[in-house]
Each structure stands twice: as structure tokens, then as C-alpha cells.
Design a protein around this motif. Structure first.
Motif, PDB file in Angstrom:
ATOM      1  N   LEU A 121       0.824  -1.205   0.000  1.00  0.00           N
ATOM      2  CA  LEU A 121       0.000   0.000   0.000  1.00  0.00           C
ATOM      3  C   LEU A 121       0.862   1.261   0.000  1.00  0.00           C
ATOM      4  N   GLY A 122       1.955   1.241   0.781  1.00  0.00           N
ATOM      5  CA  GLY A 122       2.793   2.428   0.905  1.00  0.00           C
ATOM      6  C   GLY A 122       3.485   2.833  -0.373  1.00  0.00           C
ATOM      7  N   ARG A 123       3.616   1.905  -1.333  1.00  0.00           N
ATOM      8  CA  ARG A 123       4.267   2.240  -2.607  1.00  0.00           C
ATOM      9  C   ARG A 123       3.307   2.913  -3.589  1.00  0.00           C
ATOM     10  N   ARG A 124       2.036   3.014  -3.258  1.00  0.00           N
ATOM     11  CA  ARG A 124       1.038   3.634  -4.150  1.00  0.00           C
ATOM     12  C   ARG A 124       0.986   5.133  -3.912  1.00  0.00           C
ATOM     13  N   ASP A 125       1.066   5.898  -5.002  1.00  0.00           N
ATOM     14  CA  ASP A 125       1.077   7.359  -4.882  1.00  0.00           C
ATOM     15  C   ASP A 125      -0.218   7.911  -4.301  1.00  0.00           C
ATOM     16  N   CYS A 126      -1.314   7.178  -4.453  1.00  0.00           N
ATOM     17  CA  CYS A 126      -2.606   7.677  -3.983  1.00  0.00           C
ATOM     18  C   CYS A 126      -2.819   7.439  -2.491  1.00  0.00           C
ATOM     19  N   VAL A 127      -1.907   6.687  -1.845  1.00  0.00           N
ATOM     20  CA  VAL A 127      -2.084   6.321  -0.436  1.00  0.00           C
ATOM     21  C   VAL A 127      -1.323   7.291   0.461  1.00  0.00           C
ATOM     22  N   HIS A 128      -1.998   7.736   1.525  1.00  0.00           N
ATOM     23  CA  HIS A 128      -1.368   8.610   2.516  1.00  0.00           C
ATOM     24  C   HIS A 128      -1.721   8.095   3.906  1.00  0.00           C
ATOM     25  N   PHE A 129      -0.726   8.049   4.805  1.00  0.00           N
ATOM     26  CA  PHE A 129      -0.925   7.556   6.159  1.00  0.00           C
ATOM     27  C   PHE A 129      -0.986   8.712   7.147  1.00  0.00           C
ATOM     28  N   THR A 130      -1.755   8.552   8.217  1.00  0.00           N
ATOM     29  CA  THR A 130      -1.697   9.482   9.340  1.00  0.00           C
ATOM     30  C   THR A 130      -1.437   8.701  10.622  1.00  0.00           C
ATOM     31  N   PHE A 131      -0.556   9.258  11.462  1.00  0.00           N
ATOM     32  CA  PHE A 131      -0.214   8.672  12.752  1.00  0.00           C
ATOM     33  C   PHE A 131      -0.404   9.728  13.834  1.00  0.00           C
ATOM     34  N   GLU A 132      -0.453   9.260  15.084  1.00  0.00           N
ATOM     35  CA  GLU A 132      -0.705  10.185  16.188  1.00  0.00           C
ATOM     36  C   GLU A 132       0.536  10.506  17.006  1.00  0.00           C
ATOM     37  N   THR A 133       1.587   9.701  16.903  1.00  0.00           N
ATOM     38  CA  THR A 133       2.799   9.947  17.681  1.00  0.00           C
ATOM     39  C   THR A 133       4.027   9.836  16.789  1.00  0.00           C
ATOM     40  N   ARG A 134       5.073  10.554  17.170  1.00  0.00           N
ATOM     41  CA  ARG A 134       6.335  10.460  16.444  1.00  0.00           C
ATOM     42  C   ARG A 134       6.902   9.047  16.557  1.00  0.00           C
ATOM     43  N   HIS A 135       6.651   8.391  17.663  1.00  0.00           N
ATOM     44  CA  HIS A 135       7.102   7.003  17.850  1.00  0.00           C
ATOM     45  C   HIS A 135       6.532   6.100  16.766  1.00  0.00           C
ATOM     46  N   ASP A 136       5.234   6.232  16.485  1.00  0.00           N
ATOM     47  CA  ASP A 136       4.612   5.397  15.456  1.00  0.00           C
ATOM     48  C   ASP A 136       5.136   5.750  14.070  1.00  0.00           C
ATOM     49  N   CYS A 137       5.339   7.033  13.823  1.00  0.00           N
ATOM     50  CA  CYS A 137       5.921   7.450  12.534  1.00  0.00           C
ATOM     51  C   CYS A 137       7.270   6.771  12.319  1.00  0.00           C
ATOM     52  N   ASN A 138       8.097   6.794  13.357  1.00  0.00           N
ATOM     53  CA  ASN A 138       9.427   6.197  13.246  1.00  0.00           C
ATOM     54  C   ASN A 138       9.337   4.683  13.072  1.00  0.00           C
ATOM     55  N   PHE A 139       8.375   4.041  13.759  1.00  0.00           N
ATOM     56  CA  PHE A 139       8.206   2.597  13.629  1.00  0.00           C
ATOM     57  C   PHE A 139       7.927   2.210  12.186  1.00  0.00           C
ATOM     58  N   TRP A 140       6.947   2.875  11.567  1.00  0.00           N
ATOM     59  CA  TRP A 140       6.576   2.529  10.196  1.00  0.00           C
ATOM     60  C   TRP A 140       7.649   2.969   9.200  1.00  0.00           C
ATOM     61  N   ALA A 141       8.391   4.030   9.533  1.00  0.00           N
ATOM     62  CA  ALA A 141       9.493   4.448   8.664  1.00  0.00           C
ATOM     63  C   ALA A 141      10.615   3.407   8.676  1.00  0.00           C
ATOM     64  N   GLU A 142      10.915   2.869   9.863  1.00  0.00           N
ATOM     65  CA  GLU A 142      11.956   1.839   9.974  1.00  0.00           C
ATOM     66  C   GLU A 142      11.586   0.572   9.222  1.00  0.00           C
ATOM     67  N   LYS A 143      10.286   0.337   9.047  1.00  0.00           N
ATOM     68  CA  LYS A 143       9.816  -0.833   8.289  1.00  0.00           C
ATOM     69  C   LYS A 143       9.772  -0.563   6.783  1.00  0.00           C
ATOM     70  N   GLY A 144      10.187   0.631   6.389  1.00  0.00           N
ATOM     71  CA  GLY A 144      10.204   0.964   4.966  1.00  0.00           C
ATOM     72  C   GLY A 144       8.841   1.269   4.389  1.00  0.00           C
ATOM     73  N   ILE A 145       7.904   1.716   5.210  1.00  0.00           N
ATOM     74  CA  ILE A 145       6.530   1.947   4.758  1.00  0.00           C
ATOM     75  C   ILE A 145       6.195   3.429   4.716  1.00  0.00           C
ATOM     76  N   ALA A 146       6.468   4.159   5.786  1.00  0.00           N
ATOM     77  CA  ALA A 146       6.118   5.583   5.861  1.00  0.00           C
ATOM     78  C   ALA A 146       7.338   6.449   5.574  1.00  0.00           C
ATOM     79  N   ASN A 147       7.092   7.608   4.988  1.00  0.00           N
ATOM     80  CA  ASN A 147       8.139   8.602   4.748  1.00  0.00           C
ATOM     81  C   ASN A 147       7.523   9.994   4.800  1.00  0.00           C
ATOM     82  N   ASP A 148       8.341  11.010   4.594  1.00  0.00           N
ATOM     83  CA  ASP A 148       7.856  12.385   4.721  1.00  0.00           C
ATOM     84  C   ASP A 148       6.790  12.731   3.684  1.00  0.00           C
ATOM     85  N   LYS A 149       6.812  12.053   2.539  1.00  0.00           N
ATOM     86  CA  LYS A 149       5.861  12.382   1.475  1.00  0.00           C
ATOM     87  C   LYS A 149       4.511  11.689   1.645  1.00  0.00           C
ATOM     88  N   ASN A 150       4.513  10.474   2.177  1.00  0.00           N
ATOM     89  CA  ASN A 150       3.262   9.714   2.204  1.00  0.00           C
ATOM     90  C   ASN A 150       2.636   9.605   3.592  1.00  0.00           C
TER      91      ASN A 150
END
Length: 391
Positions: free
Chosen positions: A144-173
Motif C-alpha cells: 500500500l505504501g508504494r502507491r502514490d494515492c495512499v497517505h498515512f496518518t499517525f498520532e505519535t512520532r514514535h509510530d511514525c518512526n516505527f513505520w518508517a523503519e519498516k520501509g513503509i512511511a516517509n515524509d511524502k506519504n
């Protein structure tokens, strides 16, 4: 919007849908759990679908995908907003396939308010691990994270970092949004500051051990001999949850006052002094802590990342550092006694909590506006006029 539980939707996401409907947007909500009463449905459509919240269910999950496909094909939505893991995975796949075949929806917004039980690391001995399920979930989110139409929202910086470390979330999506927000017209301090004794300590959340309820109950037993403190428990009974403490058991405990489901939460908060949540649950920013701050309550919480977003240690409350149940019980009891023996500290923390709420973007109108923009909804004529005037 597709959400795994109707009760959760009403508590945490209704304000976004209400805001969209007020702008003239045609909104349809698909939700599991108990059916939403017709009296709560105003300006939007509702479809109930049974969703198994605690495990993978081949037939139920397939039914969710089929219902999503039918609804998307029927309404041809501009955007789909998926809340929590199951809708994100199963309805997310359907939305991507529909976009490839029919060019709609244009946007898929995925809101993950916390890591949940599946993605969180066990914090206590004996807690269940979901190795296969979590691995499959990560694979699905990478797709899902590789699709340009998909955008994620998180509530904590901890969760953002978790999904970023898994190669899913980034600053653009992905975006960071401070919880679901609360209405300051409802949640506000009392006109006259409450004065004890007794000092009233409130646990108001899902009645789960992982939410810290078992620790709260042990602290209540430790301090049951004191007449200057009262322990109050409020929450919707959910005996189907394997981690729940049965409401009948809570009703029989003399050391607490068990209220069950409370409809007028603002009024209850204004009658209390401290919100307590020694949670280890994999959630985002706990809504009760935002409500407590808006109402001018101090808080005693665990060091969970979501709690740290809502509470300033030593300023608006106390953050416990314990990692074991025994240490948490001892530290929680000490924190409560500290407030009992230093009423001036409690008063200072209560005043600071209200200021902290006002300084952060916890207002539900501001939160709803952020989601509206992420969904690609154009501003209303009034907003356009306001913007042009300010420019």
C-alpha cells in the motif's frame, strides 16, 4: 470512511464526518461492532458490516472486502478513509484494485491511531505474540505504501518512526496528527475549581488489563484505608475482549466506584481531580488524556509514547517509568500519595494541564480540518472568502 468498530467511530472519528457533511460532502460510513443508533446518524449514510476485531477471520474479512467493493463501485468516491489495521489492509487492497480498474477513488487515506496488539512488542511476560500475522501485515502495508494515492496518518512520532523503519512511511506519504481532538465547548474546566477531600482519581477507558486497569485496581486496594481519596472507574463493558476485566467483577469491588458507560463525560471529568492511565496498550494519543487536560485535570500515566504526547512530566502530571507490573503498582501508588500530601502540587498541575491543551492543536475543529485537506476536499465558499480576505 471504513472503521472496525462503530463505538470507536462515534468516540473518535464522528467529528471528521460531521465536519465533512457540513461542507456538503456526501459521506458513507462502514463500521463493524454494534450497530450505530439511528439517532446518531445525521447528514451521512451508514452501512453495518460485522468485523472480527481480535483475529483474522477468512469469511468475515472476505465479507468486508466484498462490501467495500460494492460500496466503492456504487458511490464512486473521490476518497476512501480507512481507520485501524483491518480496514486498512482489506479495504485498502480493494480500493487500490478499484483505482486501477475504474480510476476511483483518487485518494486512499489510512489512519493508524496506534500499533495495536498485533504490531506492539509484548511488554509483560506471557503476552501473546503475533509473529505470522504481523509479518503479513507489514507485507500488506509495504504494498500500500508504494502507491502514490495512499497517505498515512499517525498520532505519535514514535509510530511514525516505527513505520518508517519498516520501509513503509516517509515524509511524502504520511502526516502526524495530534489524536482525534476534543470539543473545548464541552470539555472545559469548572467555573469554580474543585476542592477536596476526597481527591478523586479517575480511570476512564476500555476496561482492559493492557490499558492499566489491573494496575489501577491494585493501587486502589493499596490505598483503600485512606478516606481522603476515591477511585472511580468508567468505561464501556466489553466482555468479548479476551483482555477485558468483566464489569460484574468491577461492580463487586468495594475499593472503587464503578460507573460503567458514562454518557456525560465532560461533567464527570469536572467532578474529578486526576486522570490515571498506566497503559501498555499499543495506542496513539489516548483521547481521555486530551479530554482531561481540556477539563483541567492532572494526569498520572505510563511512559507510553502516546501518553508523553499529552502529558508533561512534572508540569501537567506525572509520568511513571516502571516497566514491570509490580514496579508500576508501587510507582502509581507513590504518585497518588504525592498528590494527596501536596495539594498545592496537584493544583499547579491542574492549571498547567488546561494551558497545555490550549497551546497544542488538540481542538477537534483543527483536527477535522487537517483530515479534510488530506482527503482532498476543497474549502467551502466561506473558507475561500476568509482566505482571500486575510491575503
Amino acid at each position: 470512511m471504513i472503521c472496525n468498530d462503530g463505538a470507536y467511530f462515534l468516540r473518535h472519528r464522528l467529528s471528521v464526518v460531521t465536519h465533512l457533511a457540513s461542507l456538503g460532502v456526501d459521506v458513507t460510513v462502514i463500521a463493524g461492532g454494534n450497530q450505530i443508533p439511528e439517532s446518531r446518524i445525521e447528514g451521512w449514510k451508514y452501512i453495518h458490516v460485522p468485523i472480527e476485531r481480535f483475529r483474522f477471520d477468512p469469511f468475515g474479512d472476505a465479507a468486508l472486502m466484498i462490501r467495500t467493493a460494492r460500496t466503492v463501485r456504487s458511490f464512486k468516491p473521490h476518497a476512501v478513509h480507512l481507520v485501524t489495521l483491518k480496514p486498512a489492509i482489506f479495504s485498502g487492497f480493494v480500493s487500490i484494485i478499484s483505482r486501477l480498474l475504474h480510476a476511483f477513488p483518487e485518494r486512499v487515506l489510512i489512519t493508524l491511531p496506534g500499533l495495536g496488539r498485533m504490531m506492539s512488542r509484548p511488554k509483560a511476560r506471557g503476552e501473546r505474540r503475533y509473529l505470522v500475522a504481523s509479518a503479513l501485515t507489514l507485507s500488506a502495508f509495504r504494498f500500500l505504501g508504494r502507491r502514490d494515492c495512499v497517505h498515512f496518518t499517525f498520532e505519535t512520532r514514535h509510530d511514525c518512526n516505527f513505520w518508517a523503519e519498516k520501509g513503509i512511511a516517509n515524509d511524502k506519504n504520511s502526516s502526524l496528527i495530534d489524536g482525534a481532538g476534543v470539543d473545548p465547548d464541552l470539555f472545559h474546566p469548572p467555573e469554580q475549581p474543585r476542592s477536596g477531600p476526597p481527591t478523586k482519581i479517575l480511570f476512564a477507558s476500555r476496561l482492559l488489563k493492557a490499558k492499566g486497569l489491573s494496575t489501577f485496581l491494585m493501587a486502589a486496594r493499596d490505598l483503600a484505608h485512606r478516606s481522603d481519596v476515591e477511585f472511580i472507574v468508567a468505561g464501556v463493558p466489553d466482555d468479548h475482549d479476551p483482555d477485558a476485566i468483566a464489569h460484574k467483577e468491577l461492580e463487586q469491588m468495594p475499593e472503587i466506584r464503578f460507573l460503567g458507560h458514562v454518557k456525560d463525560m465532560p461533567n464527570l471529568l469536572r467532578q474529578c481531580d486526576v486522570a490515571c492511565l498506566p497503559t501498555r496498550y499499543g495506542e496513539g494519543i489516548p483521547r481521555i488524556l486530551i479530554e482531561a487536560a481540556a477539563t483541567g485535570l492532572a494526569s498520572i500515566v505510563s511512559g507510553h509514547p502516546g501518553c508523553r504526547e499529552a502529558v508533561e512530566d512534572g508540569v501537567t502530571g506525572q509520568i511513571l517509568s516502571a516497566t514491570t507490573d509490580a514496579d508500576m503498582r508501587r510507582e502509581l501508588t507513590d504518585a497518588i500519595v504525592r498528590y494527596l500530601e501536596r495539594p498545592s502540587l496537584l493544583a499547579a498541575h491542574k492549571q498547567a494541564a488546561s494551558r497545555h491543551f490550549q497551546s497544542r492543536e488538540f481542538n477537534q475543529v483543527a483536527i477535522a480540518d487537517r483530515f479534510t485537506k488530506l482527503l482532498g476536499v476543497p474549502p467551502s465558499p466561506a473558507q475561500q472568502r476568509s482566505s482571500s480576505t486575510s491575503n
